[in-house]
Write a protein that holds these residues in place. Sequence first.
Motif, mmCIF file in Angstrom:
data_model
loop_
_atom_site.group_PDB
_atom_site.id
_atom_site.type_symbol
_atom_site.label_atom_id
_atom_site.label_comp_id
_atom_site.label_asym_id
_atom_site.label_seq_id
_atom_site.Cartn_x
_atom_site.Cartn_y
_atom_site.Cartn_z
ATOM 1 N N ALA A 108 0.600 -1.242 0.067
ATOM 2 C CA ALA A 108 -0.139 0.197 -0.218
ATOM 3 C C ALA A 108 1.184 1.185 -0.269
ATOM 4 O O ALA A 108 0.780 3.016 -0.423
ATOM 5 C CB ALA A 108 -1.366 0.302 1.495
ATOM 6 N N THR A 111 2.305 1.358 -3.587
ATOM 7 C CA THR A 111 1.530 2.340 -4.223
ATOM 8 C C THR A 111 0.541 4.112 -3.978
ATOM 9 O O THR A 111 0.864 4.598 -5.225
ATOM 10 C CB THR A 111 0.412 1.742 -3.878
ATOM 11 O OG1 THR A 111 0.015 0.014 -4.046
ATOM 12 C CG2 THR A 111 -1.741 2.163 -4.807
ATOM 13 N N PHE A 129 -0.191 -7.668 -5.481
ATOM 14 C CA PHE A 129 -1.956 -7.826 -4.819
ATOM 15 C C PHE A 129 -2.436 -9.165 -5.854
ATOM 16 O O PHE A 129 -3.206 -9.691 -4.764
ATOM 17 C CB PHE A 129 -2.961 -6.531 -5.320
ATOM 18 C CG PHE A 129 -2.420 -5.617 -4.514
ATOM 19 C CD1 PHE A 129 -2.987 -5.984 -2.725
ATOM 20 C CD2 PHE A 129 -2.211 -4.090 -4.771
ATOM 21 C CE1 PHE A 129 -2.763 -4.708 -2.238
ATOM 22 C CE2 PHE A 129 -2.167 -3.398 -3.804
ATOM 23 C CZ PHE A 129 -2.900 -3.342 -2.551
ATOM 24 N N THR A 133 -3.856 -12.124 -4.212
ATOM 25 C CA THR A 133 -5.820 -12.344 -4.050
ATOM 26 C C THR A 133 -5.738 -13.863 -4.373
ATOM 27 O O THR A 133 -6.858 -13.844 -3.915
ATOM 28 C CB THR A 133 -6.032 -11.619 -4.893
ATOM 29 O OG1 THR A 133 -5.630 -9.975 -4.677
ATOM 30 C CG2 THR A 133 -7.822 -11.539 -4.977
ATOM 31 N N THR A 155 -10.879 -9.736 -3.285
ATOM 32 C CA THR A 155 -10.576 -8.644 -3.182
ATOM 33 C C THR A 155 -11.089 -7.928 -2.869
ATOM 34 O O THR A 155 -10.498 -6.534 -2.313
ATOM 35 C CB THR A 155 -11.214 -8.021 -5.014
ATOM 36 O OG1 THR A 155 -10.019 -8.888 -6.458
ATOM 37 C CG2 THR A 155 -10.790 -6.804 -5.402
ATOM 38 N N LEU A 156 -12.273 -8.255 -2.364
ATOM 39 C CA LEU A 156 -12.718 -7.432 -1.153
ATOM 40 C C LEU A 156 -12.740 -7.712 -0.074
ATOM 41 O O LEU A 156 -12.284 -6.337 0.780
ATOM 42 C CB LEU A 156 -14.570 -6.948 -1.355
ATOM 43 C CG LEU A 156 -15.348 -7.167 -0.034
ATOM 44 C CD1 LEU A 156 -15.494 -5.609 -0.461
ATOM 45 C CD2 LEU A 156 -17.026 -7.735 -0.090
ATOM 46 N N SER A 159 -8.832 -5.763 -0.152
ATOM 47 C CA SER A 159 -9.655 -3.651 0.001
ATOM 48 C C SER A 159 -10.228 -3.428 1.142
ATOM 49 O O SER A 159 -9.984 -2.313 1.958
ATOM 50 C CB SER A 159 -10.400 -3.713 -1.163
ATOM 51 O OG SER A 159 -10.143 -4.044 -2.311
ATOM 52 N N ALA A 160 -10.781 -4.292 2.150
ATOM 53 C CA ALA A 160 -11.345 -4.038 3.209
ATOM 54 C C ALA A 160 -10.121 -3.415 3.940
ATOM 55 O O ALA A 160 -10.381 -2.840 5.078
ATOM 56 C CB ALA A 160 -12.664 -4.652 3.931
ATOM 57 N N GLU A 162 -7.133 -3.440 3.766
ATOM 58 C CA GLU A 162 -6.212 -2.437 3.761
ATOM 59 C C GLU A 162 -6.517 -1.024 3.499
ATOM 60 O O GLU A 162 -6.577 -0.018 4.654
ATOM 61 C CB GLU A 162 -5.646 -2.924 2.324
ATOM 62 C CG GLU A 162 -4.520 -3.342 1.652
ATOM 63 C CD GLU A 162 -3.409 -3.373 1.921
ATOM 64 O OE1 GLU A 162 -2.565 -2.761 3.023
ATOM 65 O OE2 GLU A 162 -2.644 -4.518 1.464
ATOM 66 N N GLY A 163 -8.006 -0.838 3.740
ATOM 67 C CA GLY A 163 -8.214 0.399 3.871
ATOM 68 C C GLY A 163 -9.132 0.736 5.367
ATOM 69 O O GLY A 163 -8.615 1.533 6.145
#
Length: 196
Positions: A108, A111, A129, A133, A155-156, A159-160, A162-163
């Motif tokens: 991250a 990125t 990623f 994944t 992916t969800l 993503s969740a 990392e956020g």
Amino acid sequence: MSERGPRERMVFSAAQLIRRDGVATTGMREVAAHAEAPRGSLQHYFPGGKEQLVNEAVAWAGRYAGRRVARFLAALDEPTPSGLFAEMVRQWTDEYESAGFAAGCPVAAATVDCAESVPSTREAVAAAFATWTAPVARALADMGVPEERAGALATLMISALEGAILIARAERDVRALTTVTRELGPLLDAAVRKDD
């Protein structure tokens, strides 16, 4: 770290420093010092300079995250999608509760720092990623999630996570991590195909 050779130590050290300080702040000399490697070895092992080292550190982080999936599954008595996600998140809550919120994900960080300005790093990040994944998607499919949904849910999940890591670091609190675990768990488990 001492059983690794100097090249591997520098890649590992770069990943650790990037996750704490970001790409821009992580210097080649700092990496060599952290790795306890001769400074002259940087040019020998990384003729492409900092860009090559960052890309290799990102690739290492993607492989590390991908390999952890099997360990997370092994920790579960009965693997479920929510259990896998909880284990993925627990790694971060444990770190933050024991060591503080200084570090995030090196993928991250790369990125944020480089994906727009350094095409090779953007490609390395995308590959990292994907490397992470794929085993999550395979694990979900093995638990009974239909193949056509497993990749999207993996992916969800990532993503969740990392956020939530970013929010946890900003708030200096694991609230976001515990929230995504609690809220996403039922959705993940509902995706498992039930045999009629």
